[in-house]
Design an enzyme around this catalytic site. Structure first.
Site, PDB file in Angstrom:
ATOM      1  N   HIS A  43      37.685 -65.210  24.942  1.00  0.00           N
ATOM      2  CA  HIS A  43      38.977 -65.888  24.778  1.00  0.00           C
ATOM      3  C   HIS A  43      39.472 -65.749  23.339  1.00  0.00           C
ATOM      4  O   HIS A  43      40.146 -66.637  22.817  1.00  0.00           O
ATOM      5  CB  HIS A  43      38.895 -67.362  25.217  1.00  0.00           C
ATOM      6  N   THR A  44      39.117 -64.652  22.723  1.00  0.00           N
ATOM      7  CA  THR A  44      39.621 -64.347  21.384  1.00  0.00           C
ATOM      8  C   THR A  44      40.697 -63.272  21.436  1.00  0.00           C
ATOM      9  O   THR A  44      41.492 -63.155  20.511  1.00  0.00           O
ATOM     10  CB  THR A  44      38.480 -63.822  20.487  1.00  0.00           C
ATOM     11  N   SER A 134      33.696 -61.966  40.081  1.00  0.00           N
ATOM     12  CA  SER A 134      32.464 -61.996  39.293  1.00  0.00           C
ATOM     13  C   SER A 134      32.737 -62.037  37.798  1.00  0.00           C
ATOM     14  O   SER A 134      31.818 -62.171  37.005  1.00  0.00           O
ATOM     15  CB  SER A 134      31.619 -60.763  39.603  1.00  0.00           C
ATOM     16  N   SER A 139      39.582 -56.169  38.663  1.00  0.00           N
ATOM     17  CA  SER A 139      41.015 -55.826  38.680  1.00  0.00           C
ATOM     18  C   SER A 139      41.362 -54.808  37.601  1.00  0.00           C
ATOM     19  O   SER A 139      42.077 -53.844  37.869  1.00  0.00           O
ATOM     20  CB  SER A 139      41.891 -57.072  38.584  1.00  0.00           C
ATOM     21  N   GLU A 171      48.815 -56.386  34.645  1.00  0.00           N
ATOM     22  CA  GLU A 171      48.204 -57.710  34.822  1.00  0.00           C
ATOM     23  C   GLU A 171      49.184 -58.814  34.389  1.00  0.00           C
ATOM     24  O   GLU A 171      49.369 -59.807  35.080  1.00  0.00           O
ATOM     25  CB  GLU A 171      46.933 -57.765  33.963  1.00  0.00           C
ATOM     26  N   ASP A 183      39.700 -56.421  28.763  1.00  0.00           N
ATOM     27  CA  ASP A 183      39.146 -55.751  29.944  1.00  0.00           C
ATOM     28  C   ASP A 183      39.596 -54.296  30.032  1.00  0.00           C
ATOM     29  O   ASP A 183      38.785 -53.393  30.230  1.00  0.00           O
ATOM     30  CB  ASP A 183      39.589 -56.472  31.228  1.00  0.00           C
ATOM     31  N   TYR A 233      43.267 -70.230  33.245  1.00  0.00           N
ATOM     32  CA  TYR A 233      43.357 -69.214  32.197  1.00  0.00           C
ATOM     33  C   TYR A 233      44.711 -69.325  31.489  1.00  0.00           C
ATOM     34  O   TYR A 233      44.783 -69.397  30.263  1.00  0.00           O
ATOM     35  CB  TYR A 233      43.179 -67.819  32.803  1.00  0.00           C
TER      36      TYR A 233
END
Ligand code: GLA
Length: 399
Positions: A43-44, A134, A139, A171, A183, A233
């Site tokens: 979460h950076t 997971s 995605s 996304e 990601d 999120y």
């Protein structure tokens, strides 16, 4: 870019399936796109900080070829009940409910929007090995798979960074999650046995050899059914944006990633809300922790690296509040086992996977012990895999 692979039983079975679904296998091409783990730096990314991910050999395989008309025909081995999903190239702005085909449509929209010409239909068969929900980025794996497929079929020569950014845009703007670039970058730029230290502010990165000596990275899957990951999120995204806005009333910063821990602590009164302070503190501390962790990793100090993994999990649990019973049970049970240097959740959180750094000789006993505790506490079993760090998204030259 392509890598040469032997025609495995998996690829042969997929080739047969392609013939069954689409008639024959004339001119079919093969592609692979990995999943990812994030070693540390959680979460950076959307807070202008560092991440330290690696692509894994578990991923999504695709077989594709062009058509002469404008029809797109898709088939997933993971959703056989859906059969062939079909749409017209001119119909990509319309979403297909919750179906996986939206990732394909989204990538077409983004590539066209960036000026690339996609003027014919195509057939695509995929098989994903990444368990859904997971947190190993099934995605982004699919987005980048579609990216390399379209790049190859239409001879687009899209620079890799742009392909990664278009994956993120899919996304953000098509699917509707405010995710950062972690990601797609890890999946697009991954290399065998290398991790990536990425500065999400500048997109400068460094490939770091993964030398674990007698240790393995064990991935532990909570197998938690998909929770409210997307909405939670986006909530964390909004909270850290708000904290930043409040700090900007006095501080000349563009992102939380610019602050040292000391600068942050000295200015929390600007935020003035306990929850927002906790969220921002995680973003700042985790970013600084990631820089230290990467240095320890490069220096071969795995003990220190493990301690930082534990500290990262604690911060994600207490300040960012994105763990939950399942991830906490895995990470906290893991770190008590013999031969373990550290453990933490990986990815967005709320469910999904954790990772642990475990001495190779202890892995079997570790999986048994953690598995037993987990099932007793949570009521259903976890799954374990030893991570192999593999290549990024690529065309396969099958021999
Ligand atoms: C998800 C998002 C990433 C990143 C992680 C948390 O995987 O897609 O952009 O924010 O969560 O580090």
């Amino acid at each position: 870019m392509s890598i040469v692979v032997e025609n495995s039983t998996v690829l042969s079975a997929l080739t047969e399936k392609f013939a069954e679904v689409f008639g024959d296998t004339k001119e079919v091409e093969y592609f692979f796109s990995p999943g990812r783990i994030n070693l540390i730096g959680e979460h950076t990314d959307y807070n202008g900080g560092y991440v330290f991910p690696a692509s894994i050999t578990i991923g999504t395989t695709g077989l594709a070829r062009l058509r002469e008309d404008k029809k797109v025909k898709l088939y997933s081995e993971n959703f056989p009940k859906l059969g062939v999903i079909e749409f017209d190239l001119d119909d990509v702005e319309n979403k297909d409910g919750e179906l996986w085909s939206n990732y394909v449509k989204g990538m077409i929209v983004m590539l066209k929007g960036a000026g690339y010409e996609i003027d014919k239909g195509f057939e695509l068969l995929i098989k994903g090995e990444i368990p859904t929900a997971s947190g190993l980025s099934s995605s982004a794996s699919l987005e980048l798979l579609v990216g390399v497929v379209l790049d190859d079929l239409f001879k687009l020569s899209v620079p890799r960074l742009e392909l990664v950014q278009l994956g993120q845009k899919t996304e953000n703007d098509y699917i509707g999650i405010n995710s950062g670039i972690l990601d797609q970058f890890a999946i697009g730029f991954g290399e065998v046995k290398k991790a990536i230290l990425l500065d999400c502010n500048t997109l400068k990165y460094e490939m770091v050899p993964v030398e674990l000596r007698d240790y393995d990275i064990v991935i532990m899957n909570t197998n938690k059914p998909r929770a409210l990951t997307e909405s939670k999120y986006n909530e964390r995204f909004a909270e850290t944006r708000e904290a930043l806005k409040r700090m900007q009333t006095k501080l000349d910063i563009q992102s939380l990633g610019e602050l040292s821990n000391e600068e942050f602590d000295a200015n929390t009164d600007l935020i003035g809300d306990e929850t927002l302070i906790k969220r921002a503190r995680h973003a700042v501390y985790e970013n600084n922790r990631t820089k230290i962790a990467q240095k320890a990793f490069v220096a071969g100090n795995l003990t220190k690296f493990g301690e930082l993994l534990n500290a990262s999990h604690a911060s994600l649990k207490n300040d960012y509040e994105v763990t939950g019973l399942e991830l906490d049970t895995l990470a906290e049970t893991a770190k008590k086992q013999a031969g373990v240097l550290g453990a933490r959740m990986t990815g967005a959180g709320f469910g999904g996977c954790a990772i642990a750094l475990v001495a190779h000789d202890n892995v079997s006993a570790f999986e048994k012990a953690v598995g037993e505790v987990y099932e007793e506490v949570v009521g259903y079993p976890a799954s374990f895999y030893v991570a192999q760090i593999g290549s990024g998204s690529t065309k396969l030259d099958v021999e």
